[in-house]
Every structure is written in structure tokens, then in C-alpha cells.
Write an enzyme that holds these catalytic residues in place. Structure first.
Site, PDB file in Angstrom:
ATOM      1  N   ASP A  10      44.283  36.844  40.685  1.00 43.09           N
ATOM      2  CA  ASP A  10      45.036  36.897  39.433  1.00 43.09           C
ATOM      3  C   ASP A  10      46.505  36.995  39.841  1.00 43.09           C
ATOM      4  O   ASP A  10      46.828  37.232  41.016  1.00 43.09           O
ATOM      5  CB  ASP A  10      44.621  38.135  38.609  1.00 43.09           C
ATOM      6  CG  ASP A  10      45.440  38.280  37.325  1.00 43.09           C
ATOM      7  OD1 ASP A  10      45.670  37.257  36.643  1.00 43.09           O
ATOM      8  OD2 ASP A  10      45.881  39.405  37.014  1.00 43.09           O
ATOM      9  N   TYR A  42      52.737  34.783  35.935  1.00 40.41           N
ATOM     10  CA  TYR A  42      52.458  33.353  35.864  1.00 40.41           C
ATOM     11  C   TYR A  42      52.761  32.798  34.466  1.00 40.41           C
ATOM     12  O   TYR A  42      53.111  31.638  34.308  1.00 40.41           O
ATOM     13  CB  TYR A  42      50.975  33.083  36.120  1.00 40.41           C
ATOM     14  CG  TYR A  42      50.494  33.184  37.554  1.00 40.41           C
ATOM     15  CD1 TYR A  42      51.353  33.450  38.620  1.00 40.41           C
ATOM     16  CD2 TYR A  42      49.133  32.989  37.836  1.00 40.41           C
ATOM     17  CE1 TYR A  42      50.873  33.525  39.918  1.00 40.41           C
ATOM     18  CE2 TYR A  42      48.645  33.050  39.130  1.00 40.41           C
ATOM     19  CZ  TYR A  42      49.511  33.328  40.175  1.00 40.41           C
ATOM     20  OH  TYR A  42      49.030  33.390  41.455  1.00 40.41           O
ATOM     21  N   GLY A  43      52.558  33.643  33.470  1.00 42.47           N
ATOM     22  CA  GLY A  43      52.495  33.166  32.081  1.00 42.47           C
ATOM     23  C   GLY A  43      53.782  32.617  31.511  1.00 42.47           C
ATOM     24  O   GLY A  43      53.765  31.917  30.510  1.00 42.47           O
ATOM     25  N   CYS A  73      42.165  34.851  35.778  1.00 43.34           N
ATOM     26  CA  CYS A  73      43.459  34.687  35.125  1.00 43.34           C
ATOM     27  C   CYS A  73      43.367  33.490  34.181  1.00 43.34           C
ATOM     28  O   CYS A  73      43.040  32.376  34.622  1.00 43.34           O
ATOM     29  CB  CYS A  73      44.518  34.442  36.196  1.00 43.34           C
ATOM     30  SG  CYS A  73      46.143  34.039  35.543  1.00 43.34           S
ATOM     31  N   ASN A  74      43.622  33.724  32.914  1.00 41.82           N
ATOM     32  CA  ASN A  74      43.568  32.635  31.930  1.00 41.82           C
ATOM     33  C   ASN A  74      44.614  31.568  32.230  1.00 41.82           C
ATOM     34  O   ASN A  74      44.368  30.373  32.096  1.00 41.82           O
ATOM     35  CB  ASN A  74      43.814  33.187  30.521  1.00 41.82           C
ATOM     36  CG  ASN A  74      42.693  34.089  30.039  1.00 41.82           C
ATOM     37  OD1 ASN A  74      41.816  33.672  29.314  1.00 41.82           O
ATOM     38  ND2 ASN A  74      42.712  35.356  30.451  1.00 41.82           N
ATOM     39  N   THR A  75      45.807  32.019  32.628  1.00 42.09           N
ATOM     40  CA  THR A  75      46.916  31.094  32.861  1.00 42.09           C
ATOM     41  C   THR A  75      46.608  30.164  34.030  1.00 42.09           C
ATOM     42  O   THR A  75      46.805  28.949  33.954  1.00 42.09           O
ATOM     43  CB  THR A  75      48.203  31.901  33.148  1.00 42.09           C
ATOM     44  OG1 THR A  75      48.373  32.875  32.106  1.00 42.09           O
ATOM     45  CG2 THR A  75      49.414  31.004  33.197  1.00 42.09           C
ATOM     46  N   CYS A 195      44.289  37.165  27.909  1.00 37.84           N
ATOM     47  CA  CYS A 195      44.941  37.354  29.215  1.00 37.84           C
ATOM     48  C   CYS A 195      44.236  38.547  29.838  1.00 37.84           C
ATOM     49  O   CYS A 195      43.965  39.544  29.152  1.00 37.84           O
ATOM     50  CB  CYS A 195      46.430  37.650  29.015  1.00 37.84           C
ATOM     51  SG  CYS A 195      47.265  38.306  30.475  1.00 37.84           S
ATOM     52  N   THR A 196      43.923  38.446  31.118  1.00 40.96           N
ATOM     53  CA  THR A 196      43.105  39.493  31.735  1.00 40.96           C
ATOM     54  C   THR A 196      43.836  40.832  31.864  1.00 40.96           C
ATOM     55  O   THR A 196      43.209  41.857  32.124  1.00 40.96           O
ATOM     56  CB  THR A 196      42.585  39.031  33.118  1.00 40.96           C
ATOM     57  OG1 THR A 196      43.696  38.598  33.917  1.00 40.96           O
ATOM     58  CG2 THR A 196      41.594  37.899  32.966  1.00 40.96           C
ATOM     59  N   HIS A 197      45.140  40.824  31.681  1.00 37.89           N
ATOM     60  CA  HIS A 197      45.877  42.100  31.675  1.00 37.89           C
ATOM     61  C   HIS A 197      45.613  42.912  30.387  1.00 37.89           C
ATOM     62  O   HIS A 197      45.679  44.139  30.403  1.00 37.89           O
ATOM     63  CB  HIS A 197      47.384  41.860  31.761  1.00 37.89           C
ATOM     64  CG  HIS A 197      47.884  41.537  33.132  1.00 37.89           C
ATOM     65  ND1 HIS A 197      47.608  40.361  33.774  1.00 37.89           N
ATOM     66  CD2 HIS A 197      48.668  42.254  33.988  1.00 37.89           C
ATOM     67  CE1 HIS A 197      48.201  40.352  34.966  1.00 37.89           C
ATOM     68  NE2 HIS A 197      48.845  41.486  35.115  1.00 37.89           N
TER      69      HIS A 197
HETATM   70  N1  DGL Z   1      46.504  37.814  33.850  1.00 38.83           N
HETATM   71  C1  DGL Z   1      47.004  36.510  33.572  1.00 38.83           C
HETATM   72  C2  DGL Z   1      46.174  35.795  32.505  1.00 38.83           C
HETATM   73  O1  DGL Z   1      45.011  36.109  32.315  1.00 38.83           O
HETATM   74  C3  DGL Z   1      48.461  36.256  33.344  1.00 38.83           C
HETATM   75  C4  DGL Z   1      49.494  37.280  33.469  1.00 38.83           C
HETATM   76  C5  DGL Z   1      50.833  36.699  33.884  1.00 38.83           C
HETATM   77  O2  DGL Z   1      51.605  36.237  33.015  1.00 38.83           O
HETATM   78  O3  DGL Z   1      51.050  36.641  35.083  1.00 38.83           O
HETATM   79  O4  DGL Z   1      46.658  34.884  31.862  1.00 38.83           O
END
Ligand code: DGL
Length: 289
Positions: A10, A42-43, A73-75, A195-197
Site C-alpha cells: 500500500d 498515491y491518491g 490499495c484502491n488507488t 480507500c484502505t486507510h
Molecule cells: N490506501 C490507498 C487507497 O486505498 C491510498 C492512500 C493514498 O492516497 O496514498 O487508495
């Protein structure tokens, strides 16, 4: 490296929400988790950055001998999963995407909130998913700039994540922007944590949207899917065999991942710092589909 390892990555600590579910589903598998905190978030970055990082992390995990990969990580899933699958056809790769379908099945008001990164919501993959469900419900999309970052920083602070001011402010801002939550007609009765966060802010979100609204995340579904996909490659192990080993790595601050893993997964093991760069975009140009 023991046989049966699953690689996970992630942009940071968010994928720990997926690792938690994976550990429950596959208690005897070994996991290698990389938090790419040195290159996060990443987002709000361009797709080329996320693709380059995803490729570099996948190559590194393959070098470590993993037999399956979970993109927690979704992104990164939205940007890179098709490419990674094409480049690594031998490797089972499981991704994470916002749970629109389960949300549509749960919602009674047919109004569903979707919290995700700007990059996920703008991706072709997400747009296709949304299009396939357009007749089933109305989806209110909220790009949650700053929230993943606030959650990253929140874990380093002395306060518990649910009480970290910055997280509360970001959640309040983003839920307010989506409109009214509740069970009445026209209200959002289901909120997708895309988002996994965000599961690490679910206590804050629960306070804001009220007790009746469904909060939907994907950790458990991804873990189930991983077990099914692995069938044999990473055996779940006999009931009496030893628990699997979890190895944690960070490309940023090791102490940060260590605090999060301790707080949320009660993992006390050390976190190793990784230093490696993706290859140049030039090299990758020849490899793209
Ligand atoms: N945890 C990530 C997700 O699931 C993205 C978080 C980020 O922006 O880095 O999209």
C-alpha cells in the site's frame, strides 16, 4: 523465505486494514507487507507515479519469493492491476476496489456515499464499475483529499486515531460535502470506504453519520477472495500448525508503520526500512501494453 508467502503493498499504513482481514482468513500463511510511505500519498499523485511504484514494489516482492500479491490499495489497483497482471501472468494478483456492488445490495434509500482518493474516483476502472451500477442507485462521490495523509500522521501522534483533531476535521469536511445521512428518502444510508486507510477512521465517521448508516469496506471480501485464489499455492495450514509470520517493511519512516501495526494489529515485530527506486520511466515504456 518459507513457502507460501503473500506479498502486500500500500502507499502506507492503510493496507494494514486488509492485512488484518487476511491474517484472520489465512492464519498460517506468511505475509510480507510493504508500506510505500517514502512515496506517498498515491491518491493525489499522477497515474505514472503510482504505476511506476506499483511495478517496483511488485518486482521487489517477487524477488523475495512471494507466491501471490495483494494490492492493498484502491488507488494502485485502479492504476496498475491490469498492467501488473499482464506483466506477471504466473502470479495470482488480488486487488481492492470500492465496494459499490455490496453497497447497492445494502442500500434502501438508493443513495450511496463513496469516499475515495481523487485518483481512484477519476480512474477508468472506477468509472466502468460505476457505469455498470448506474441504474441500481445514485452514488455521491467524494474525493477525500488529505484524509489518508491525516490518518498516516495521526498514528504517529500520541492521541488515539479516533481523537486526532486533523482526522476529525477532514472526515467532518468530507461527510458534510456529501449531504444528509440517514434512513429517510433522499438520505445517504450507505457509505463506501473506498480507500484502505479509511477503516482506521471508522469510529470518527460513525460519530458523524450516525448509528444507522452502513459503513462498507473491502478488507474481509478481499481476504476471502485471496483464500479462494490461492487454493494450494499458499495452504491455509492445519488447525494445529504454527501461525504464519508477518514481516513488515517501509520505504519511509519505519517507526510510523511499527506504531500502526502495534496499535491496530498488536504486532510487536521490527519494521525494516527499504531503499530502492523504480526504474526510469524510459525503461518501462518498452514494457507497457
Ligand atoms: N490506501 C490507498 C487507497 O486505498 C491510498 C492512500 C493514498 O492516497 O496514498 O487508495
Amino acid at each position: 523465505m518459507r513457502a507460501g508467502s503473500v506479498g502486500i503493498f500500500d502507499s502506507g499504513i492503510g493496507g494494514l486494514s486488509v492485512l488484518k482481514a487476511l491474517r484472520a482468513e489465512l492464519p498460517h500463511a506468511n505475509f510480507l507487507y510493504i508500506a510505500d510511505s517514502g512515496h506517498a500519498p498515491y491518491g493525489e499523485r499522477d497515474e505514472a507515479h503510482v504505476i511506476a511504484r506499483s511495478r517496483a514494489l511488485t518486482t521487489h516482492l517477487l524477488d523475495q519469493g512471494v507466491q501471490a500479491l495483494v494490492i492493498a490499495c484502491n488507488t494502485a489497483t485502479a492504476a496498475a492491476i491490469d498492467l501488473l497482471r499482464a506483466e506477471n501472468p504466473q502470479l495470482p494478483i488480488i486487488g481492492v476496489e470500492p465496494a459499490l456492488k455490496p453497497a447497492a445490495a445494502l442500500s434502501k434509500t438508493r443513495r450511496i456515499g463513496v469516499m475515495a482518493t481523487r485518483s481512484t474516483l477519476g480512474s477508468a476502472r472506477f468509472r466502468a464499475l460505476l457505469g455498470s451500477l448506474a441504474t441500481q442507485a445514485e452514488f455521491v462521490l467524494q474525493p477525500c483529499d488529505g484524509l489518508a495523509d491525516a490518518i498516516e500522521r495521526g498514528v504517529a501522534s500520541a492521541a488515539n486515531p479516533p481523537t486526532a483533531t486533523e482526522i476529525i476535521a477532514a472526515c467532518a469536511h468530507h461527510t458534510r460535502a456529501m449531504g444528509q445521512f440517514g434512513l429517510q428518502d433522499g438520505e445517504i444510508d450507505t457509505l463506501v470506504l473506498g480507500c484502505t486507510h479509511y477503516p482506521f477512521a471508522s469510529a470518527v465517521l460513525r460519530e458523524l453519520v450516525g448509528p444507522d448508516v452502513h459503513l462498507v469496506d473491502t478488507g474481509e471480501a478481499v481476504a476471502r477472495q485471496t483464500r479462494l485464489r490461492l487454493a494450494g499455492a499458499v495452504p491455509p495450514g492445519a488447525a494445529d500448525s504454527a501461525p504464519g509470520r508477518i514481516s513488515l517493511f517501509s520505504t519511509g519512516q519505519a517507526a510510523h508503520l511499527q506504531a500502526a501495526a502495534q496499535r491496530w494489529l498488536q504486532l510487536d515485530g521490527p519494521v525494516e526500512t527499504l531503499h530502492f527506486q523504480e526504474q526510469s520511466a524510459q525503461v518501462y515504456q518498452g514494457l507497457g501494453p
